[in-house]
Design a protein around this motif. Structure first.
Motif, PDB file in Angstrom:
ATOM      1  N   PHE A  54       0.832  -1.204   0.000  1.00 51.32           N
ATOM      2  CA  PHE A  54       0.000   0.000   0.000  1.00 51.32           C
ATOM      3  C   PHE A  54       0.870   1.259   0.000  1.00 51.32           C
ATOM      4  O   PHE A  54       0.612   2.201  -0.738  1.00 51.32           O
ATOM      5  N   GLN A  55       1.909   1.267   0.831  1.00 51.61           N
ATOM      6  CA  GLN A  55       2.788   2.431   0.929  1.00 51.61           C
ATOM      7  C   GLN A  55       3.498   2.718  -0.401  1.00 51.61           C
ATOM      8  O   GLN A  55       3.788   3.879  -0.710  1.00 51.61           O
ATOM      9  N   LYS A  56       3.767   1.671  -1.198  1.00 51.15           N
ATOM     10  CA  LYS A  56       4.407   1.850  -2.510  1.00 51.15           C
ATOM     11  C   LYS A  56       3.431   2.404  -3.550  1.00 51.15           C
ATOM     12  O   LYS A  56       3.832   3.080  -4.487  1.00 51.15           O
ATOM     13  N   LEU A  57       2.137   2.091  -3.381  1.00 52.88           N
ATOM     14  CA  LEU A  57       1.138   2.419  -4.404  1.00 52.88           C
ATOM     15  C   LEU A  57       0.342   3.698  -4.137  1.00 52.88           C
ATOM     16  O   LEU A  57      -0.202   4.280  -5.073  1.00 52.88           O
ATOM     17  N   TYR A  58       0.253   4.125  -2.877  1.00 58.78           N
ATOM     18  CA  TYR A  58      -0.630   5.240  -2.519  1.00 58.78           C
ATOM     19  C   TYR A  58       0.101   6.269  -1.666  1.00 58.78           C
ATOM     20  O   TYR A  58       1.035   5.944  -0.941  1.00 58.78           O
ATOM     21  N   GLU A  59      -0.376   7.526  -1.744  1.00 61.16           N
ATOM     22  CA  GLU A  59       0.143   8.589  -0.889  1.00 61.16           C
ATOM     23  C   GLU A  59      -1.047   9.318  -0.278  1.00 61.16           C
ATOM     24  O   GLU A  59      -2.117   9.420  -0.891  1.00 61.16           O
ATOM     25  N   PRO A  60      -0.874   9.835   0.949  1.00 64.22           N
ATOM     26  CA  PRO A  60      -2.004  10.505   1.609  1.00 64.22           C
ATOM     27  C   PRO A  60      -2.349  11.828   0.937  1.00 64.22           C
ATOM     28  O   PRO A  60      -1.515  12.449   0.282  1.00 64.22           O
ATOM     29  N   THR A  61      -3.589  12.217   1.090  1.00 58.98           N
ATOM     30  CA  THR A  61      -4.048  13.547   0.668  1.00 58.98           C
ATOM     31  C   THR A  61      -4.333  14.341   1.946  1.00 58.98           C
ATOM     32  O   THR A  61      -4.176  13.820   3.053  1.00 58.98           O
ATOM     33  N   GLU A  62      -4.790  15.557   1.782  1.00 59.89           N
ATOM     34  CA  GLU A  62      -5.142  16.371   2.945  1.00 59.89           C
ATOM     35  C   GLU A  62      -6.484  15.952   3.544  1.00 59.89           C
ATOM     36  O   GLU A  62      -6.847  16.386   4.635  1.00 59.89           O
ATOM     37  N   LYS A  63      -7.219  15.073   2.844  1.00 63.09           N
ATOM     38  CA  LYS A  63      -8.534  14.627   3.317  1.00 63.09           C
ATOM     39  C   LYS A  63      -8.396  13.338   4.130  1.00 63.09           C
ATOM     40  O   LYS A  63      -7.752  12.400   3.668  1.00 63.09           O
ATOM     41  N   PRO A  64      -9.022  13.263   5.304  1.00 62.78           N
ATOM     42  CA  PRO A  64      -8.957  12.040   6.108  1.00 62.78           C
ATOM     43  C   PRO A  64      -9.557  10.847   5.360  1.00 62.78           C
ATOM     44  O   PRO A  64     -10.617  10.961   4.752  1.00 62.78           O
TER      45      PRO A  64
END
Length: 122
Positions: A54-64
């Motif tokens: 998951f950490q390799k494929l996605y990055e957080p946004t400002e939205k929870p």
């Protein structure tokens, strides 16, 4: 044929306990463990992903609870006949029009509708 993953935002939740979730491609459901991420796709479908992947494929946004896909490319071919692909997370079923994809780490089936919404030819 090579396809680029579209950069899109998806709803995600990190599992607090282990369980099983039905997916488009694994009718009997995919098992997940506490700490895995449950991703809701563009068609409302859900699937679990291990934390490291998951950490390799996605990055957080400002939205929870909302993450953005990172740029990625896959090799994929359209299926012409039904097939079953045995994976470590279950048997994935694909039919004509669905895609068999390879991201360099694993092979998996992408439903035709999900492919159209989430990928574009490179």
């Amino acid at each position: 044929m090579k396809f680029n993953k579209k950069i899109v935002e998806k709803q995600v939740v990190q599992a607090a306990v282990a369980g099983v979730i039905k997916t488009l491609e694994v009718a009997e459901g995919q098992k997940y463990e506490a700490g895995d991420w449950i991703v809701t796709g563009l068609l409302g479908e859900q699937h679990p992903i291990k934390d490291g992947k998951f950490q390799k494929l996605y990055e957080p946004t400002e939205k929870p609870g909302v993450f953005r896909t990172k740029p990625a490319q896959v090799d994929a071919v359209m299926l012409r006949v039904p097939m079953v692909l045995s994976t470590s997370w279950g048997d994935m079923k694909g039919g004509p029009g669905d895609f068999l994809a390879d991201n360099g780490d694993s092979q998996y089936v992408i439903a035709a509708d999900a492919m159209a919404q989430g990928y574009e030819p490179a």
